[in-house]
Design an enzyme around this catalytic site. Structure first.
Site, PDB file in Angstrom:
ATOM      1  N   ASP A 149      10.114   5.153   3.733  1.00  0.00           N
ATOM      2  CA  ASP A 149       9.570   3.799   3.817  1.00  0.00           C
ATOM      3  C   ASP A 149      10.557   2.764   3.290  1.00  0.00           C
ATOM      4  O   ASP A 149      11.372   3.063   2.400  1.00  0.00           O
ATOM      5  CB  ASP A 149       8.276   3.697   3.004  1.00  0.00           C
ATOM      6  CG  ASP A 149       7.163   4.550   3.582  1.00  0.00           C
ATOM      7  OD1 ASP A 149       7.243   4.879   4.776  1.00  0.00           O
ATOM      8  OD2 ASP A 149       6.222   4.875   2.836  1.00  0.00           O
ATOM      9  N   MET A 150      10.447   1.553   3.808  1.00  0.00           N
ATOM     10  CA  MET A 150      11.353   0.482   3.410  1.00  0.00           C
ATOM     11  C   MET A 150      11.346   0.259   1.897  1.00  0.00           C
ATOM     12  O   MET A 150      12.399   0.072   1.274  1.00  0.00           O
ATOM     13  CB  MET A 150      10.968  -0.829   4.120  1.00  0.00           C
ATOM     14  CG  MET A 150      11.901  -1.980   3.803  1.00  0.00           C
ATOM     15  SD  MET A 150      11.561  -3.489   4.729  1.00  0.00           S
ATOM     16  CE  MET A 150      10.190  -4.142   3.781  1.00  0.00           C
TER      17      MET A 150
END
Length: 561
Positions: free
Chosen positions: A409-410
Site C-alpha cells: 500500500d502507498m
C-alpha cells in the site's frame, strides 16, 4: 450548548486562542477544526444523556433491541450578521424518524405520509403481500413437484424404450447375418422384409412415444404456468412501479450549492461512472447540512463527521471517532454543493510525492530489492504517475517484463521485490502464488492488545461506495488470513509482527482495526483509525528462494518508527 428548543442553529463562541479556518473543510480527508470538535462534543454529550427519542446505538448493554450505529455530522456556520453557530445532522433515519428536534431535516422526506412515496408505498406493499400469498399456495408446490416427476418419468421411459429398441436392433442384425448363408433367396427376402417392417414399427413407436411424453410434459408446464403467470404479472407491475417511484424520488432530491444553483440526483450522477444514484444517495449527514445552510443563508465555515455507536459487521467504525464523508454516495453530490465555496485543496492529490532517491537494498543480475518509502505508490495511480515502478523503469531501461513481483500500500513502507526479466518474474510470482515467500511486517497499534499471538481470518472486498476502503464480507469477500505476534507493549501502544498469509488490499490495516480482528487500529491509519505523522506499518523482512542460485535468501529493512 446543544439545545433542542433553539431549533437547528446552535450558537458557539470562538475562543481567544482560536481562528476561523481560511478555507472550508475538504470533506474526504481532513483534520477536524477545534470548533468542529467542540460542536461534536456538545452533540455527543446530548446523545449520551438525551431522553427525547429511543434508539439503540449498541453502547447501552441494558437494551436488547436491534443495535444500529449512526454517522453524525456537524457544520460550523455563520449568519449574515456574523454570529457563529453549528448545525448537526444524522445519516439516514434515526429512531425511525427523519425529523428530530435540534437536527436539520432531510433534503427530501420519504416518510411524509402525504407525500407521493408513502401513498404509493402502500400499494407496493399490497403487491408484495399478494405475491407472497400466491407463492405460498400449496397447489404451486404440487405443480412444481409434478413437473419434476413428469420430466424424470419421461427420461426414464425413453431410456427403457431406447435400450429395448437397441437390443432388438442388434438381434435383427444377427438374424440377417445368420440368414445370409443358411436360407434360400426367397426365404431371405421374406425375412428381410419382416425385419425391415419391425425396424419401421420401432421408429414409429419411438416417434409416438415422444409425442405422448411431450404432451404430458406440456400439460404439466401449462398447469404450472397458469399458477406462476399471475405472480410474474404482479412482479412486473411492482418492478415497474418501484423503478418509477425511485426515479421520482431522485428528482425530488434537489441540491443547492453556494452559487444558488440546483441539481437533482439524476442529473448529478448521470455524469459519473455509475450513471445512476446508488442506494440511499442524499441521505448522508453532509448533504443535509449543506442544504439547510444554503436554504437559511448561512455561510459554511467547517465540517466534521463522527460515528456514534456499535460498528457494523462489515465496516471499521469506532465509537465517537471522526471520519471523512463517503465517496460513492457523497462525492458527486458534495462536488456540486461545494461549488462557490473556497475549499481546502485535496491533500490526496498532493500525496505520493517523494523527492529522494530510491533505497536499493540489494541488486544482482536478475533481481532487485527496494525499500519503498511511506506515502509513495508501488505503481502509478490515476493522477499520480511517480511510483516505484516508474522509477525502476527509468533505472532499468533494458529490463523486460512486469518488473514488480508484488505491491504494498502507498502508506506502508518497506521491502518490494523487482524481477529484471520475465522468466525471473514468473519464477518469483509462482513462489508468491504458492505462498512459499515469507513476509514479516512490523506495526505499532494504537492501544493495548490482549494475548501474545494468534490468527485473523476475515474475508475482504472493496467498499464500492467508499473506495479505496475495504469491507469484511463473508459472501463476496476474498479469503484473507494474517498471523500476528506481540513484540512489546509501551505507552499504551502495542508493537506487533504481522505475517500475512494472503495479500489483499489493506489486509493488515483492516485485520488490525476491525472489531472481529484485533479491534486496535494501526497508529496513523487515516482510513480505519486516527491520522498521525504516518501509517506505522513497515514491510521489514522478505524471504524467498533465489531464482538462479536456488538458495533461500532473506532481506531486512530497518523499521523507521
Amino acid at each position: 450548548m446543544f439545545n433542542t428548543e433553539n431549533g437547528c442553529f446552535h450558537p458557539i463562541n470562538l475562543h481567544v486562542s482560536e481562528e476561523l479556518p481560511k478555507q472550508f473543510t475538504f470533506p474526504f480527508y481532513y483534520t477536524p477544526h477545534p470548533l468542529c470538535i467542540r460542536a461534536a462534543d456538545e452533540v455527543k454529550s446530548y446523545l449520551s444523556t438525551q431522553t427525547d427519542f429511543e434508539h439503540n446505538f449498541g453502547i447501552d448493554y441494558n437494551k436488547d433491541s436491534l443495535k444500529i450505529g449512526k454517522m453524525f455530522g456537524v457544520m460550523v456556520v455563520q449568519t449574515v450578521e456574523g454570529q457563529l453557530g453549528y448545525l448537526t445532522a444524522f445519516s439516514g433515519k434515526l429512531a425511525e424518524c427523519n425529523h428530530l428536534k435540534g437536527f436539520v431535516p432531510p433534503v427530501y422526506d420519504t416518510l411524509n405520509l402525504d407525500g407521493f412515496y408513502k401513498q404509493n408505498e402502500g400499494y407496493l406493499n399490497s403487491l408484495t403481500s399478494k405475491i407472497e400469498k400466491l407463492e405460498q399456495n400449496l397447489e404451486l408446490e404440487i405443480a412444481r413437484e409434478n413437473l419434476k416427476k413428469t420430466k424424470l418419468k419421461s427420461i426414464q421411459i425413453l431410456q427403457v424404450f431406447k435400450s429395448t429398441a437397441k437390443a432388438e436392433k442388434k438381434l435383427r442384425k444377427e438374424r440377417r447375418i445368420s440368414a445370409e448363408n443358411k436360407m434360400l433367396d426367397n426365404e431371405k427376402e421374406l425375412l428381410f422384409e419382416s425385419l425391415k417392417q419391425q425396424s419401421i414399427r420401432s421408429n414409429l413407436d419411438l416417434k409416438y412415444l415422444k409425442l405422448k411424453l411431450e404432451a404430458d410434459l406440456k400439460a404439466a408446464e401449462d398447469h404450472l404456468l397458469g399458477l406462476t403467470e399471475p405472480i410474474e404479472v404482479l412482479k412486473r407491475e411492482r418492478k415497474t412501479l418501484s423503478a418509477s417511484l425511485q426515479s421520482q424520488i431522485h428528482e425530488q432530491y434537489r441540491f443547492l450549492n453556494a452559487r444558488g444553483e440546483t441539481k437533482d440526483l439524476l442529473t448529478i450522477f448521470k455524469a459519473t461512472d455509475l450513471g445512476r444514484p446508488p442506494v440511499a444517495a442524499g441521505e448522508c449527514a453532509a448533504p443535509k447540512l449543506f442544504q439547510y445552510a444554503f436554504e437559511k443563508d448561512l455561510k459554511p465555515i467547517a465540517m466534521a463527521e463522527f460515528w456514534w455507536g456499535i460498528s457494523s459487521n462489515t465496516e471499521v467504525r469506532k465509537h465517537g471517532q471522526f471520519y471523512p464523508s463517503c465517496r460513492g454516495r457523497c462525492e458527486p453530490i458534495l462536488g456540486h454543493m461545494m461549488q462557490g465555496l473556497d475549499v481546502e485543496p485535496n491533500p490526496i492529490e498532493r500525496a505520493g510525492v517523494y523527492n529522494g532517491e530510491l533505497d536499493i537494498v540489494y541488486e544482482d543480475d536478475v533481481i532487485l530489492v527496494v525499500n519503498k518509502p511511506h506515502e509513495f505508490l508501488s505503481v502509478p495511480g490515476k493522477t499520480i504517475k511517480d511510483s516505484v515502478l516508474t522509477r525502476i523503469q527509468s533505472y532499468l531501461p533494458e529490463a523486460i517484463g512486469p518488473l514488480l513481483v508484488h505491491r504494498i500500500d502507498m502508506s506502508t513502507s518497506g521491502l518490494l521485490l523487482v524481477a529484471k526479466n520475465e522468466r525471473t518474474h514468473k519464477n518469483l510470482q509462482k513462489q508468491f502464488i504458492t505462498r512459499t515467500v515469507k513476509k514479516r511486517y512490523v506495526a505499532l497499534l494504537d492501544g493495548v492488545l490482549e494475548g501474545q499471538k494468534g490468527t485473523i481470518d476475515l474475508p475482504l472486498r472493496v467498499d464500492l461506495n467508499n473506495r479505496p476502503r475495504q469491507l469484511v464480507c463473508y459472501e463476496h469477500g476474498k479469503k484473507a488470513t494474517t498471523n500476528y505476534e506481540v513484540i512489546e507493549i509501551k505507552d499504551n501502544q502495542t508493537r506487533v509482527y504481522f505475517y500475512p498469509i494472503s495479500g489483499r488490499t489493506h489486509q493488515l490495516r483492516v485485520h488490525a482495526a476491525h472489531y472481529k480482528g484485533l479491534n486496535v487500529p494501526i497508529v496513523g491509519d487515516d482510513l480505519y483509525g486516527m491520522p498521525s505523522n504516518r501509517l506505522h506499518l513497515h514491510a521489514e523482512t522478505l524471504s524467498f528462494q533465489h531464482p538462479i542460485k536456488r538458495e533461500w535468501v532473506t532481506f531486512n529493512s530497518k523499521v523507521p518508527f
